[in-house]
Write a protein that holds these residues in place. Structure first.
Motif, short mmCIF file in Angstrom:
data_model
loop_
_atom_site.label_atom_id
_atom_site.label_comp_id
_atom_site.label_asym_id
_atom_site.label_seq_id
_atom_site.Cartn_x
_atom_site.Cartn_y
_atom_site.Cartn_z
N ASN A 64 0.93 -1.24 0.02
CA ASN A 64 -0.20 0.04 -0.11
C ASN A 64 0.78 1.36 0.03
OD1 ASN A 64 -2.55 -1.23 -0.13
ND2 ASN A 64 -2.54 -1.30 2.24
N GLU A 65 1.85 1.34 1.02
CA GLU A 65 2.59 2.51 1.29
C GLU A 65 3.40 2.77 0.18
OE1 GLU A 65 2.33 4.71 3.80
OE2 GLU A 65 0.73 3.59 4.35
N ALA A 66 4.29 1.82 -0.44
CA ALA A 66 5.47 1.93 -1.48
C ALA A 66 4.72 1.91 -2.87
CB ALA A 66 6.37 0.97 -1.24
N PHE A 67 4.05 1.13 -3.05
CA PHE A 67 3.62 0.74 -4.60
C PHE A 67 2.28 1.45 -5.02
CE2 PHE A 67 6.33 -2.44 -3.32
CZ PHE A 67 7.48 -2.38 -4.26
N TRP A 68 1.20 1.36 -4.14
CA TRP A 68 -0.28 1.79 -4.52
C TRP A 68 -0.55 3.08 -4.21
CZ3 TRP A 68 -4.27 -2.80 -3.53
CH2 TRP A 68 -4.75 -3.06 -4.77
N LYS A 69 -0.08 3.58 -2.89
CA LYS A 69 -0.54 5.15 -2.71
C LYS A 69 -0.04 6.22 -3.58
CE LYS A 69 2.71 6.93 0.54
NZ LYS A 69 3.10 6.88 1.67
N GLU A 70 -0.78 7.19 -3.72
CA GLU A 70 -0.45 8.34 -4.55
C GLU A 70 1.10 8.87 -4.02
OE1 GLU A 70 -1.82 10.12 -7.11
OE2 GLU A 70 -2.99 8.33 -7.13
N PRO A 71 2.01 9.06 -5.03
CA PRO A 71 3.37 9.33 -4.53
C PRO A 71 3.26 10.79 -3.75
CG PRO A 71 3.17 9.80 -6.87
CD PRO A 71 2.08 9.04 -6.58
N LYS A 72 4.10 10.84 -2.81
CA LYS A 72 4.02 12.12 -1.98
C LYS A 72 4.57 13.34 -2.69
CE LYS A 72 5.35 13.65 2.59
NZ LYS A 72 6.45 13.40 3.60
N ASP A 73 5.58 13.09 -3.56
CA ASP A 73 6.38 14.36 -4.35
C ASP A 73 6.02 13.80 -5.80
OD1 ASP A 73 7.42 16.27 -5.23
OD2 ASP A 73 9.32 16.05 -4.12
N PRO A 74 5.03 14.13 -6.22
CA PRO A 74 4.59 13.73 -7.65
C PRO A 74 5.89 13.88 -8.60
CG PRO A 74 2.79 14.56 -6.87
CD PRO A 74 3.87 14.84 -6.24
N ILE A 75 6.46 15.38 -8.63
CA ILE A 75 7.50 15.90 -9.55
C ILE A 75 8.82 15.23 -9.25
CG2 ILE A 75 8.64 17.89 -10.09
CD1 ILE A 75 6.27 19.48 -8.71
N ARG A 76 9.10 14.79 -8.05
CA ARG A 76 10.25 13.80 -7.79
C ARG A 76 10.06 12.49 -8.37
NH1 ARG A 76 13.07 13.00 -2.18
NH2 ARG A 76 11.99 11.12 -2.37
N HIS A 77 8.87 11.91 -8.00
CA HIS A 77 8.59 10.61 -8.52
C HIS A 77 8.72 10.55 -10.08
CE1 HIS A 77 6.79 6.64 -8.27
NE2 HIS A 77 5.93 7.22 -9.15
N ALA A 78 8.20 11.47 -10.86
CA ALA A 78 8.07 11.40 -12.26
C ALA A 78 9.52 11.44 -12.84
CB ALA A 78 7.27 12.73 -12.70
N LYS A 79 10.40 11.93 -12.35
CA LYS A 79 11.88 11.92 -13.01
C LYS A 79 12.55 10.92 -12.28
CE LYS A 79 13.27 16.17 -10.43
NZ LYS A 79 13.72 17.21 -10.54
N HIS A 80 12.20 9.71 -11.88
CA HIS A 80 13.18 8.85 -11.34
C HIS A 80 14.01 8.23 -12.20
CE1 HIS A 80 9.58 6.05 -12.35
NE2 HIS A 80 10.51 6.06 -13.45
N LYS A 81 15.36 7.94 -11.47
CA LYS A 81 16.37 7.48 -12.45
C LYS A 81 16.22 6.13 -13.10
CE LYS A 81 18.98 9.85 -8.55
NZ LYS A 81 19.16 9.40 -7.13
N PRO A 82 16.99 6.03 -14.23
CA PRO A 82 17.07 4.63 -14.64
C PRO A 82 17.61 3.50 -13.85
CG PRO A 82 18.35 6.14 -15.83
CD PRO A 82 17.88 6.94 -14.77
N ILE A 83 17.12 2.30 -14.07
CA ILE A 83 17.85 1.16 -13.30
C ILE A 83 18.72 0.51 -14.39
CG2 ILE A 83 17.06 -1.03 -12.11
CD1 ILE A 83 16.23 1.89 -10.74
N SER A 84 19.96 0.21 -13.62
CA SER A 84 20.71 -0.55 -14.38
C SER A 84 20.37 -2.16 -14.67
CB SER A 84 22.22 -0.83 -13.57
OG SER A 84 22.67 -1.72 -14.27
N SER A 85 20.39 -2.48 -15.85
CA SER A 85 19.73 -3.84 -16.12
C SER A 85 20.44 -5.10 -15.25
CB SER A 85 19.86 -4.09 -17.48
OG SER A 85 21.17 -4.00 -18.12
N TRP A 86 21.56 -4.68 -14.72
CA TRP A 86 22.10 -5.72 -13.79
C TRP A 86 21.35 -5.85 -12.57
CZ3 TRP A 86 25.81 -9.07 -15.10
CH2 TRP A 86 26.91 -8.67 -15.91
#
Lengths: 494, 133
Positions: A424-446
């Motif tokens: 609920n908290e990490a995956f489902w609820k609305e992001p607390k800071d939508p702007i920061r959430h929108a520009k999350h960093k890319p994840i290394s394929s490793w």
């Protein structure tokens, strides 16, 4: 050849030391070494499954005089699962471990840790077990403190002091046991202990072993170092520790409380069962109060240790088999959860559940990677956790141990609560800071590829529950009858 | 002699546990050192000591003379000493590192693992202010 799980990490650890100046070589060695170790472990498992218990008398000194390496099915299963975790964590480390840590020797330490873990799994001598524990602890101390951030150093102090205490207790138990029996070879001890007129002395020594291994495997009420230290290092190291270190303690408990201390099971194994209940409950309630992802998962490590002890405490072949299968399940599921927590942190820059949110809508794949091991840990079919708990519950009903079964099922429900809380908290609820959430960093394929592989293995463990439970049952049959072990090592029937 | 050794080991154990329970890190370390001495003595005593009878074999026999002290625990002690030497060296460096980072060796101030570090630092500053000058 059965010494390969010890020799391969030693070889590759040494190679990494030689390539000290060259991180790229070290990274290549880490993948190569863990892959070779995984191959050797699979080979060993097949061989033990087909030909029975394998042993090697080191330096050709016949047991009980020399040190003997013994691989029975339980050891082989543990070595294989540990090797699988090591391979995945090595791949994950490629992108997750920052370069200062690599420069200060992350990879050599990684291999020496594996060497200690594997040595503890396959030794047939109690003093040698102590030495392997120290090899493992020493590497884990440095890995925990590597980087020198303030929480890390403080966590390391607590971890080091309590583990040193546990090692010294282990050593004093060894001294008393040697005085009593005149040998520390496990098979020889199993042969001699039933014939000794020792009164309560042997139970006393058994309790010393319980405390010493109990600190290492974080059972109630000796677990306090774990939630104080496991969340402090980078999550890769936590994942490795959670998969391997406490499980070595549990393995040692399995070994001594099935092979050596079976004289007064009404006393010793009842204590184990009571401790199992308390460990499950305190772990899961501790987790319920946490909002930091890593601390929450750390408390769940403790709670799951309780299930492993539950099978040992009930002490029948089906119960032991269920515990062995549970061990495989929990190592895979737990390590995957920590690896996913690492990915979440890389994306959102936090482990705090209050600051996270919205991952489901933007990164469905990561959410799925979390959901599968989380539901498996809680015990939903058709995942491995369901079959592990089902086997434990059935074994409990057979022995009329209704109280511990009730505790186990209740704790299982609480685990589901914890996992839904994270969801609920990490995956489902609305992001607390939508702007920061929108520009999350890319994840290394490793990162996501290695995590996906581990989740897939964990999924397989659930889908292949029947053959795995059969294997666990064969391993439990060897544990339930010490004479098989004695016959294989010493060549004499008790 | 076994009696004396047992008493000594017991006293060492007691002293070690007392020291481990102190708040100062250095004293805790001394406690761990004392504990390892106590255990070495315990291992030594576990050999059923016999004075002045080394485990040497006569030229014309295969076994040492009867009632000799068992040499194996002494090998255990050697191993244990080497291991505790390494661990102690590591523990001292770690404590030095703690002192560098925290500026204190008080175990009560190491609460960063339980609450966020910023809160710990604020709390300890408040304590400093409350102290009479």
């Amino acid at each position: 050849m059965i010494a390969l799980p010890i020799l391969l990490p030693l070889l590759f650890g040494a190679l990494c030391l030689m390539a000290w100046q060259n991180p790229r070589w070290q990274k290549a060695f880490s993948l190569l070494g863990t892959a070779a170790q995984f191959g050797a472990a699979i080979w060993l498992l097949i061989r033990v499954q087909q030909n029975g218990i394998q042993h090697l008398q080191v330096g050709n000194w016949p047991a009980p005089f020399g040190i003997v390496l013994v691989v029975d099915l339980l050891s082989a299963i543990m070595v294989t699962v540990a090797a699988a975790v090591a391979l995945v964590v090595a791949a994950y480390s490629q992108a997750a471990i920052d370069s200062p840590r690599v420069q200060y020797g992350y990879y050599p330490l990684f291999f020496f840790l594996l060497m200690g873990v594997n040595g503890a799994f396959i030794t047939g001598d109690l003093f040698n077990l102590y030495v392997w524990f120290e090899v493992m602890l020493m590497s884990s101390f440095v890995m925990l403190a590597l980087g020198g951030e303030r929480p890390q150093i403080e966590g390391a102090i607590k971890y080091v002091i309590l583990n040193l205490l546990s090692s010294t207790l282990f050593l004093s138990a060894l001294g008393l046991l040697y005085n009593l029996a005149g040998t520390l070879n496990m098979a020889d001890l199993a042969l001699r202990l039933p014939g000794l007129e020792t009164g309560n002395q042997i139970t006393l020594i058994a309790m010393l072993f319980l405390v010493a291994f109990g600190i290492k495997s974080a059972i109630f009420p000796l677990f306090f170092w774990l939630p104080a230290s496991y969340h402090t290092p980078p999550v890769t190291i936590t994942a490795l520790f959670s998969g391997l270190l406490t499980k070595v303690g549990v393995y040692a408990l399995f070994r001594v409380f099935t092979l050596l201390f079976v004289q007064d099971t009404a006393y010793t194994h009842t204590i184990l069962l009571i401790i199992a209940g308390f460990t499950m409950v305190t772990g899961v309630f501790g987790a319920a109060a946490q909002t930091d992802l890593r601390r929450l998962l750390s408390f769940h490590i403790i709670s799951q240790i309780g299930y492993l002890l539950m099978g040992l405490g009930m002490f029948s072949q089906p119960a032991l088999a269920a515990s062995i299968y549970f061990m495989v399940h929990v190592i895979l599921a737990k390590t995957s959860l920590f690896l996913v927590a690492g990915i979440v942190e890389k994306m959102e820059g936090s482990y705090n559940l209050k600051e996270l949110g919205g991952i489901y809508s933007t990164r469905f794949g990561v959410a799925l990677l979390f959901l599968l091991p989380a539901l498996s840990l809680a015990g939903l079919p058709p995942l491995s956790g369901f079959f592990a708990k089902l086997a434990l519950v059935v074994a409990g009903f057979d022995l009329h141990q209704y109280a511990i079964v009730a505790v186990g099922l209740g704790v299982s429900l609480m685990t589901l609560y914890s996992m839904t809380k994270i969801w609920n908290e990490a995956f489902w609820k609305e992001p607390k800071d939508p702007i920061r959430h929108a520009k999350h960093k890319p994840i290394s394929s490793w990162l996501w590829a290695s995590t996906a592989v581990l989740v897939f293995i964990s999924l397989l463990a659930g889908l292949l529950a029947e053959p795995l439970l059969n294997l666990a049952n064969q391993a439990a049959a060897q544990l339930a009858d010490p004479s098989i072990y004695i016959q294989a090592v010493l060549g004499v029937a008790p | 002699m076994v009696f004396l050794l047992a008493i000594t080991a017991g006293v060492l154990f007691a002293a070690a546990i007392y020291m481990i329970l102190r708040r100062s890190l250095m004293k805790t370390l001394v406690g761990l050192l004392l504990l390892s001495y106590a255990i070495n003595l315990l291992l030594f005593t576990s050999a059923d000591l016999v004075p002045a009878r080394p485990a040497l074999v006569d030229a014309d026999s295969l076994l040492p003379p009867a009632m000799y002290a068992d040499p194996v625990p002494q090998a255990f002690i050697l191993t244990a000493i080497v291991i505790s030497f390494g661990l102690t060296a590591f523990a001292i460096t770690l404590m030095r590192q703690v002192y560098n980072i925290l500026g204190s060796d008080d175990l009560n101030e190491m609460r960063c693992t339980d609450v966020p570090c910023e809160e710990v630092e604020i709390a300890s500053e408040e304590e400093l202010l409350e102290e009479p000058l």
